[in-house]
Design a protein around this motif. Structure first.
Motif, PDB file in Angstrom:
ATOM      1  N   ASN A  53       0.764  -1.243   0.123  1.00  0.00           N
ATOM      2  CA  ASN A  53      -0.049   0.023  -0.214  1.00  0.00           C
ATOM      3  C   ASN A  53       0.849   1.248   0.144  1.00  0.00           C
ATOM      4  O   ASN A  53       0.391   2.388  -0.182  1.00  0.00           O
ATOM      5  CB  ASN A  53      -0.764   0.047   1.243  1.00  0.00           C
ATOM      6  CG  ASN A  53      -1.946  -0.983   0.976  1.00  0.00           C
ATOM      7  OD1 ASN A  53      -2.323  -1.213  -0.274  1.00  0.00           O
ATOM      8  ND2 ASN A  53      -3.051  -0.670   1.951  1.00  0.00           N
ATOM      9  N   GLU A  54       2.290   1.207   0.168  1.00  0.00           N
ATOM     10  CA  GLU A  54       3.024   2.227   0.095  1.00  0.00           C
ATOM     11  C   GLU A  54       3.071   2.878  -1.355  1.00  0.00           C
ATOM     12  O   GLU A  54       3.867   3.756  -1.692  1.00  0.00           O
ATOM     13  CB  GLU A  54       4.457   2.103   0.539  1.00  0.00           C
ATOM     14  CG  GLU A  54       4.514   1.734   2.130  1.00  0.00           C
ATOM     15  CD  GLU A  54       4.150   3.037   2.792  1.00  0.00           C
ATOM     16  OE1 GLU A  54       4.483   3.947   2.582  1.00  0.00           O
ATOM     17  OE2 GLU A  54       3.262   2.648   3.826  1.00  0.00           O
ATOM     18  N   CYS A  55       2.684   1.934  -2.367  1.00  0.00           N
ATOM     19  CA  CYS A  55       2.723   2.480  -3.702  1.00  0.00           C
ATOM     20  C   CYS A  55       1.364   2.359  -4.247  1.00  0.00           C
ATOM     21  O   CYS A  55       0.589   1.382  -4.218  1.00  0.00           O
ATOM     22  CB  CYS A  55       3.718   1.390  -4.359  1.00  0.00           C
ATOM     23  SG  CYS A  55       3.856   1.255  -6.192  1.00  0.00           S
ATOM     24  N   ASP A  56       1.082   3.333  -5.056  1.00  0.00           N
ATOM     25  CA  ASP A  56      -0.275   3.463  -5.509  1.00  0.00           C
ATOM     26  C   ASP A  56      -0.688   2.414  -6.626  1.00  0.00           C
ATOM     27  O   ASP A  56      -1.689   1.911  -6.660  1.00  0.00           O
ATOM     28  CB  ASP A  56      -0.811   4.745  -6.335  1.00  0.00           C
ATOM     29  CG  ASP A  56      -0.886   5.712  -5.376  1.00  0.00           C
ATOM     30  OD1 ASP A  56      -1.130   5.568  -4.206  1.00  0.00           O
ATOM     31  OD2 ASP A  56      -0.601   7.028  -5.650  1.00  0.00           O
ATOM     32  N   THR A  57       0.488   2.004  -7.372  1.00  0.00           N
ATOM     33  CA  THR A  57       0.239   0.938  -8.452  1.00  0.00           C
ATOM     34  C   THR A  57       0.068  -0.379  -7.811  1.00  0.00           C
ATOM     35  O   THR A  57      -0.388  -1.372  -8.775  1.00  0.00           O
ATOM     36  CB  THR A  57       1.450   0.940  -9.695  1.00  0.00           C
ATOM     37  OG1 THR A  57       2.622   0.913  -8.865  1.00  0.00           O
ATOM     38  CG2 THR A  57       1.443   2.450 -10.313  1.00  0.00           C
ATOM     39  N   THR A  58       0.621  -0.600  -6.875  1.00  0.00           N
ATOM     40  CA  THR A  58       0.579  -1.842  -6.194  1.00  0.00           C
ATOM     41  C   THR A  58      -0.463  -2.053  -4.973  1.00  0.00           C
ATOM     42  O   THR A  58      -0.588  -3.219  -4.316  1.00  0.00           O
ATOM     43  CB  THR A  58       1.961  -2.393  -5.573  1.00  0.00           C
ATOM     44  OG1 THR A  58       2.470  -1.492  -4.560  1.00  0.00           O
ATOM     45  CG2 THR A  58       2.898  -2.740  -6.579  1.00  0.00           C
ATOM     46  N   ARG A  59      -1.149  -1.100  -4.756  1.00  0.00           N
ATOM     47  CA  ARG A  59      -2.336  -1.220  -3.835  1.00  0.00           C
ATOM     48  C   ARG A  59      -3.373  -1.923  -4.032  1.00  0.00           C
ATOM     49  O   ARG A  59      -4.065  -2.123  -5.274  1.00  0.00           O
ATOM     50  CB  ARG A  59      -2.897   0.146  -3.472  1.00  0.00           C
ATOM     51  CG  ARG A  59      -3.928   0.328  -2.418  1.00  0.00           C
ATOM     52  CD  ARG A  59      -4.188   2.235  -2.426  1.00  0.00           C
ATOM     53  NE  ARG A  59      -3.232   3.080  -2.348  1.00  0.00           N
ATOM     54  CZ  ARG A  59      -2.778   3.228  -0.937  1.00  0.00           C
ATOM     55  NH1 ARG A  59      -3.641   2.657   0.221  1.00  0.00           N
ATOM     56  NH2 ARG A  59      -1.887   4.127  -0.995  1.00  0.00           N
ATOM     57  N   LEU A  60      -3.721  -2.822  -3.151  1.00  0.00           N
ATOM     58  CA  LEU A  60      -4.887  -3.938  -3.329  1.00  0.00           C
ATOM     59  C   LEU A  60      -6.228  -3.105  -3.398  1.00  0.00           C
ATOM     60  O   LEU A  60      -6.434  -2.087  -2.517  1.00  0.00           O
ATOM     61  CB  LEU A  60      -4.761  -5.045  -2.310  1.00  0.00           C
ATOM     62  CG  LEU A  60      -3.857  -6.127  -2.376  1.00  0.00           C
ATOM     63  CD1 LEU A  60      -3.856  -7.136  -1.227  1.00  0.00           C
ATOM     64  CD2 LEU A  60      -3.727  -6.837  -3.781  1.00  0.00           C
ATOM     65  N   PRO A  61      -7.195  -3.821  -3.819  1.00  0.00           N
ATOM     66  CA  PRO A  61      -8.383  -2.951  -4.108  1.00  0.00           C
ATOM     67  C   PRO A  61      -9.185  -3.441  -2.715  1.00  0.00           C
ATOM     68  O   PRO A  61     -10.529  -3.233  -2.488  1.00  0.00           O
ATOM     69  CB  PRO A  61      -9.314  -3.689  -5.013  1.00  0.00           C
ATOM     70  CG  PRO A  61      -8.645  -4.839  -5.243  1.00  0.00           C
ATOM     71  CD  PRO A  61      -7.133  -4.624  -4.988  1.00  0.00           C
ATOM     72  N   ILE A  62      -8.692  -4.174  -1.726  1.00  0.00           N
ATOM     73  CA  ILE A  62      -9.514  -4.586  -0.484  1.00  0.00           C
ATOM     74  C   ILE A  62      -8.331  -4.065   0.419  1.00  0.00           C
ATOM     75  O   ILE A  62      -7.320  -3.886   0.522  1.00  0.00           O
ATOM     76  CB  ILE A  62      -9.695  -6.188  -0.459  1.00  0.00           C
ATOM     77  CG1 ILE A  62      -8.299  -7.032  -0.685  1.00  0.00           C
ATOM     78  CG2 ILE A  62     -10.828  -6.420  -1.162  1.00  0.00           C
ATOM     79  CD1 ILE A  62      -8.543  -8.245  -0.295  1.00  0.00           C
ATOM     80  N   ALA A  63      -9.049  -3.990   1.703  1.00  0.00           N
ATOM     81  CA  ALA A  63      -8.154  -3.678   2.980  1.00  0.00           C
ATOM     82  C   ALA A  63      -7.407  -4.746   3.174  1.00  0.00           C
ATOM     83  O   ALA A  63      -7.525  -5.798   3.154  1.00  0.00           O
ATOM     84  CB  ALA A  63      -9.085  -3.461   4.085  1.00  0.00           C
ATOM     85  N   PRO A  64      -5.730  -4.422   3.684  1.00  0.00           N
ATOM     86  CA  PRO A  64      -4.986  -5.348   3.978  1.00  0.00           C
ATOM     87  C   PRO A  64      -5.487  -6.542   4.921  1.00  0.00           C
ATOM     88  O   PRO A  64      -5.074  -7.669   4.872  1.00  0.00           O
ATOM     89  CB  PRO A  64      -4.013  -4.635   4.973  1.00  0.00           C
ATOM     90  CG  PRO A  64      -4.087  -3.299   4.231  1.00  0.00           C
ATOM     91  CD  PRO A  64      -5.345  -2.968   3.982  1.00  0.00           C
ATOM     92  N   CYS A  65      -6.266  -6.069   5.899  1.00  0.00           N
ATOM     93  CA  CYS A  65      -6.950  -7.213   6.859  1.00  0.00           C
ATOM     94  C   CYS A  65      -7.909  -8.309   6.251  1.00  0.00           C
ATOM     95  O   CYS A  65      -8.239  -9.421   6.777  1.00  0.00           O
ATOM     96  CB  CYS A  65      -7.820  -6.581   8.093  1.00  0.00           C
ATOM     97  SG  CYS A  65      -9.151  -5.674   7.398  1.00  0.00           S
ATOM     98  N   PHE A  66      -8.124  -8.316   4.941  1.00  0.00           N
ATOM     99  CA  PHE A  66      -8.921  -9.005   4.000  1.00  0.00           C
ATOM    100  C   PHE A  66      -8.041  -9.611   2.784  1.00  0.00           C
ATOM    101  O   PHE A  66      -8.492 -10.545   2.505  1.00  0.00           O
ATOM    102  CB  PHE A  66     -10.198  -8.264   3.407  1.00  0.00           C
ATOM    103  CG  PHE A  66     -11.264  -8.108   4.293  1.00  0.00           C
ATOM    104  CD1 PHE A  66     -11.789  -8.902   5.512  1.00  0.00           C
ATOM    105  CD2 PHE A  66     -11.562  -6.586   4.341  1.00  0.00           C
ATOM    106  CE1 PHE A  66     -12.711  -8.534   6.336  1.00  0.00           C
ATOM    107  CE2 PHE A  66     -12.622  -6.359   5.462  1.00  0.00           C
ATOM    108  CZ  PHE A  66     -13.233  -7.264   6.330  1.00  0.00           C
ATOM    109  N   ALA A  67      -6.739  -9.283   2.931  1.00  0.00           N
ATOM    110  CA  ALA A  67      -6.011  -9.689   1.764  1.00  0.00           C
ATOM    111  C   ALA A  67      -5.610 -11.275   2.203  1.00  0.00           C
ATOM    112  O   ALA A  67      -5.328 -11.829   3.105  1.00  0.00           O
ATOM    113  CB  ALA A  67      -4.888  -9.068   1.717  1.00  0.00           C
TER     114      ALA A  67
END
Length: 195
Positions: free
Chosen positions: A135-149
């Motif tokens: 999530n430190e990078c806009d292009t690699t940010r998941l479309p879900i919250a990290p707690c659901f990754a």
């Protein structure tokens, strides 16, 4: 100018990973992040001691040892800017300096299964940790919250591309040329399984 990071998804074959696999119905059920192709600098949340699955937290992983000796993997690479790369590295260095504070977020795994957001300070499970770093990078940010990754979510990112799928030790041999060390660790793993 860009830098490359690596997302390492793996299956170690432990009872815990098999249990996760039964829920996710996916082959790969552990996620790590690495900052070099040879995986010399690879981080995640997992067992601090291979003999104790209940003592977990932030770890720097050595993929030629312990539970990884018989693992299969899928390795994805991703290009990020130098600024984003430095932010990721800085966050991990801070965590490494305070690693005694961090615990494995076992309760968070139940939250994933029940679709309930469970976030605890200083507690992560493996894919939650990797998502938080990504999530430190806009292009690699998941479309879900990290707690659901979950590990398979990283395969779906447009920014990642598959570099390798197969036996982890074979990959390391090709990249590091460490046949002797890999063989010795494989024998050590076999001896441990026979005990």
């Amino acid at each position: 100018m860009e830098k490359t990071i690596y997302i390492v998804l793996s299956n170690t074959g432990t009872l815990f990973s098999k249990a996760i696999g039964m829920y996710t119905r996916k082959d790969m059920n552990h996620a790590s992040i690495a900052f070099d192709e040879e995986l010399n600098e690879m981080y995640s949340f997992g067992r601090k001691n291979k003999h104790n699955p209940f003592n977990g937290g932030f770890i720097r992983e050595e993929p030629t040892e312990g539970l990884f000796t018989n693992a299969t993997c899928a390795i994805y690479k991703c290009q990020v800017s130098i600024e984003e790369y430095n932010r990721m590295r800085y966050k991990i260095r801070r965590m490494e300096q305070q690693k005694e504070l961090y615990k494995y977020n076992l309760i968070g795994l139940f939250g994933v299964a029940m679709n309930i957001k469970i976030e605890r300070p200083y507690a992560f499970f493996c894919s939650q940790f990797v998502a938080m770093i990504m999530n430190e990078c806009d292009t690699t940010r998941l479309p879900i919250a990290p707690c659901f990754a979950q590990p398979h979510h990283f395969e779906q990112l447009r920014a990642t591309s598959l570099q390798y799928r197969g036996d982890l030790q074979t990959y390391l041999y090709e990249k590091r040329g460490l046949e002797k060390q890999v063989q010795e660790n494989a024998w050590e793993g076999l001896a441990f399984q026979m005990q």
